[in-house]
Write an enzyme that holds these catalytic residues in place. Structure first.
Site, short mmCIF file in Angstrom:
data_model
loop_
_atom_site.label_atom_id
_atom_site.label_comp_id
_atom_site.label_asym_id
_atom_site.label_seq_id
_atom_site.Cartn_x
_atom_site.Cartn_y
_atom_site.Cartn_z
N SER A 4 22.03 -23.74 -27.19
CA SER A 4 23.34 -23.94 -27.77
C SER A 4 23.20 -24.00 -29.29
O SER A 4 22.22 -23.45 -29.85
CB SER A 4 23.95 -25.22 -27.19
N ASN A 32 17.09 -18.21 -24.31
CA ASN A 32 16.94 -18.35 -25.75
C ASN A 32 17.52 -17.18 -26.55
O ASN A 32 17.98 -17.38 -27.67
CB ASN A 32 15.44 -18.50 -26.07
N LYS A 46 8.20 -4.22 -30.11
CA LYS A 46 8.08 -5.64 -30.49
C LYS A 46 7.56 -6.47 -29.31
O LYS A 46 6.77 -7.40 -29.48
CB LYS A 46 9.45 -6.20 -30.91
N TYR A 86 30.49 -16.50 -33.03
CA TYR A 86 29.20 -17.10 -32.62
C TYR A 86 29.45 -18.51 -32.06
O TYR A 86 28.96 -18.87 -30.99
CB TYR A 86 28.26 -17.16 -33.82
N LYS A 125 28.81 -19.98 -28.28
CA LYS A 125 27.90 -21.11 -28.00
C LYS A 125 28.63 -22.23 -27.26
O LYS A 125 28.03 -22.91 -26.42
CB LYS A 125 27.28 -21.63 -29.31
N ASP A 138 18.10 -5.05 -22.62
CA ASP A 138 19.07 -5.30 -23.68
C ASP A 138 20.16 -6.18 -23.08
O ASP A 138 20.95 -5.72 -22.25
CB ASP A 138 19.64 -3.96 -24.18
N1 LIG Z 1 17.51 -20.59 -35.98
C1 LIG Z 1 18.40 -21.59 -35.89
O1 LIG Z 1 18.58 -22.37 -36.83
C2 LIG Z 1 19.22 -21.78 -34.64
C3 LIG Z 1 20.13 -22.85 -34.61
C4 LIG Z 1 20.87 -23.07 -33.45
C5 LIG Z 1 20.69 -22.24 -32.37
N2 LIG Z 1 19.81 -21.20 -32.43
C6 LIG Z 1 19.66 -20.34 -31.25
O2 LIG Z 1 18.30 -20.22 -30.94
C7 LIG Z 1 18.06 -18.98 -30.26
C8 LIG Z 1 16.91 -18.24 -30.91
O3 LIG Z 1 17.33 -17.83 -32.19
P1 LIG Z 1 16.34 -17.54 -33.42
O4 LIG Z 1 16.86 -18.33 -34.55
O5 LIG Z 1 14.94 -17.67 -32.99
O6 LIG Z 1 16.74 -16.01 -33.72
P2 LIG Z 1 15.87 -14.67 -33.83
O7 LIG Z 1 14.62 -14.91 -34.59
O8 LIG Z 1 16.82 -13.64 -34.33
O9 LIG Z 1 15.46 -14.37 -32.31
C9 LIG Z 1 16.43 -14.01 -31.38
C10 LIG Z 1 15.76 -13.39 -30.18
O10 LIG Z 1 16.81 -12.87 -29.31
C11 LIG Z 1 16.58 -11.49 -29.10
N3 LIG Z 1 17.81 -10.73 -28.91
C12 LIG Z 1 18.85 -10.60 -29.77
N4 LIG Z 1 19.77 -9.75 -29.25
C13 LIG Z 1 19.29 -9.33 -28.05
C14 LIG Z 1 19.75 -8.43 -27.06
N5 LIG Z 1 20.89 -7.73 -27.20
N6 LIG Z 1 19.00 -8.24 -25.95
C15 LIG Z 1 17.83 -8.90 -25.80
N7 LIG Z 1 17.32 -9.75 -26.71
C16 LIG Z 1 18.05 -9.97 -27.82
C17 LIG Z 1 15.86 -11.02 -30.36
O11 LIG Z 1 15.25 -9.76 -30.14
P3 LIG Z 1 14.71 -8.89 -31.42
O12 LIG Z 1 13.36 -9.45 -31.71
O13 LIG Z 1 14.68 -7.50 -30.88
O14 LIG Z 1 15.70 -9.09 -32.52
C18 LIG Z 1 14.89 -12.18 -30.55
O15 LIG Z 1 13.82 -12.07 -29.65
C19 LIG Z 1 19.40 -18.23 -30.32
O16 LIG Z 1 20.10 -18.39 -29.10
C20 LIG Z 1 20.13 -18.92 -31.45
O17 LIG Z 1 21.53 -18.78 -31.34
C21 LIG Z 1 19.07 -20.94 -33.54
#
Ligand SMILES: NC(=O)c1ccc[n+]([C@@H]2O[C@H](COP(=O)([O-])OP(=O)(O)OC[C@H]3O[C@@H](n4cnc5c(N)ncnc54)[C@H](OP(=O)(O)O)[C@@H]3O)[C@@H](O)[C@H]2O)c1
Length: 270
Positions: free
Chosen positions: A135, A88, A38, A160, A164, A61
């Site tokens: 956050s 992030n 990826k 979760y 956060k 990781d």
């Molecule tokens: N989406 C929302 O509505 C929302 C709201 C509030 C906060 N957030 C925060 O925003 C951030 C981004 O989230 P997103 O919504 O964009 O989620 P996402 O699409 O699932 O992306 C998460 C990213 O983190 C990586 N990741 C997860 N576990 C990991 C690990 N063990 N080691 C290294 N990398 C890892 C994922 O890698 P893979 O590609 O391999 O899965 C991906 O690149 C997060 O911190 C989330 O909590 C999101």
């Protein structure tokens, strides 16, 4: 001015889209992911964008603290200065919830890894640099036993939200303790239920426009309005700096959480 920006978790979702925006603006972006295939794909997409920005990729990781340290070392070997670190990477729902260090994956990836990575990269982050911590509107009082992996929770949202709040607490504590001797720290809720894999898998819904999150991360990384906001929490659901959970504004409670994180990291190290 061209900046050097490390974005963790930039293989998908808000991280990948923010990397695209920043590379297109001409910045040098260090991308990171846990999945080499990826990551390679993301690097290919980003390198094909027009602009003067360079792209470098790093595998780690973040549920493993040894990988976090190796990531910091790899970045430090190539760079003596970072302008922005965007912590992030994050996880909500996961098939395996306990890490090899015995921690809950959410605490490891969402709170411990960014803490350790930031500590290790501090020498690269001058007082004009920024650390943006992802956050969430979901913040819940941190149970130190859950933080330490001694008590397991079955409710994904609860653990979760605790992870956060822990991140939001250390973000403010680090800002207040380093003051002008360190970078600007800002905790950001990028907007709730944005259209990413996390939201699709976790809540079974398509979600809101991901550009809401990309826009605020780009502003937090670049805009003047964030340059003097160290220690603050930006809530993008209301598009302004706001109060996080009251525990994050309580210096004793926050110091206790930082102490607990340090204690767990010291134990893992032995
Ligand atoms: N989406 C929302 O509505 C929302 C709201 C509030 C906060 N957030 C925060 O925003 C951030 C981004 O989230 P997103 O919504 O964009 O989620 P996402 O699409 O699932 O992306 C998460 C990213 O983190 C990586 N990741 C997860 N576990 C990991 C690990 N063990 N080691 C290294 N990398 C890892 C994922 O890698 P893979 O590609 O391999 O899965 C991906 O690149 C997060 O911190 C989330 O909590 C999101």
């Amino acid at each position: 001015m061209q900046k050097t920006i490390l974005i963790t978790g930039s293989t998908d979702g808000i991280g990948l889209e923010t990397a695209k925006a920043l590379v297109s603006q001409g910045h040098n972006v260090l991308i990171h992911g846990r999945n080499p295939a990826k990551l390679e794909e993301a690097e290919k997409i980003l390198s094909s964008l027009t602009g003067d920005g360079r792209v470098e990729s790093y595998v780690a990781d973040l549920s493993r603290m040894t990988d976090v340290k190796a990531l910091a070392k790899a970045v430090t070997e190539k760079h003596d200065k970072l302008d922005v670190l965007i912590n992030n990477a994050g996880v909500y729902k996961t098939p395996e919830s306990v890490t090899q260090d015995g921690l809950d994956v959410r605490f490891a990836v969402n709170a411990f890894a960014p803490y350790l990575l930031t500590q290790k990269l501090l020498p690269l982050l001058g007082s004009n640099a920024r650390v943006i911590n992802l956050s969430s509107a979901a913040q819940a009082p941190v149970d130190p036993e859950v933080l330490a992996g001694k008590v397991k929770l079955s409710d994904d949202l609860d653990v979760y939200a605790q992870s956060k709040l822990a991140l939001t607490m250390w973000s403010r504590t680090m800002a207040l303790s380093l003051k002008d001797n360190g970078p600007v720290f800002i905790a950001v809720n990028p907007g709730s239920l944005l259209a990413t894999k996390m939201v699709k898998q976790g809540f079974g819904m398509a979600g809101n426009d991901i550009r809401i999150g990309v826009d605020i991360l780009t502003r937090a990384a670049m805009a003047d309005e964030f340059a003097t906001a160290s220690g603050q929490y930006f809530d993008n659901d209301v598009d302004k700096f706001a109060s996080p959970h009251p525990d994050a504004l309580n210096p004793q409670k926050s110091a206790g959480i930082v102490h607990a994180i340090e204690a767990v990291l010291a134990e893992i190290n032995h």
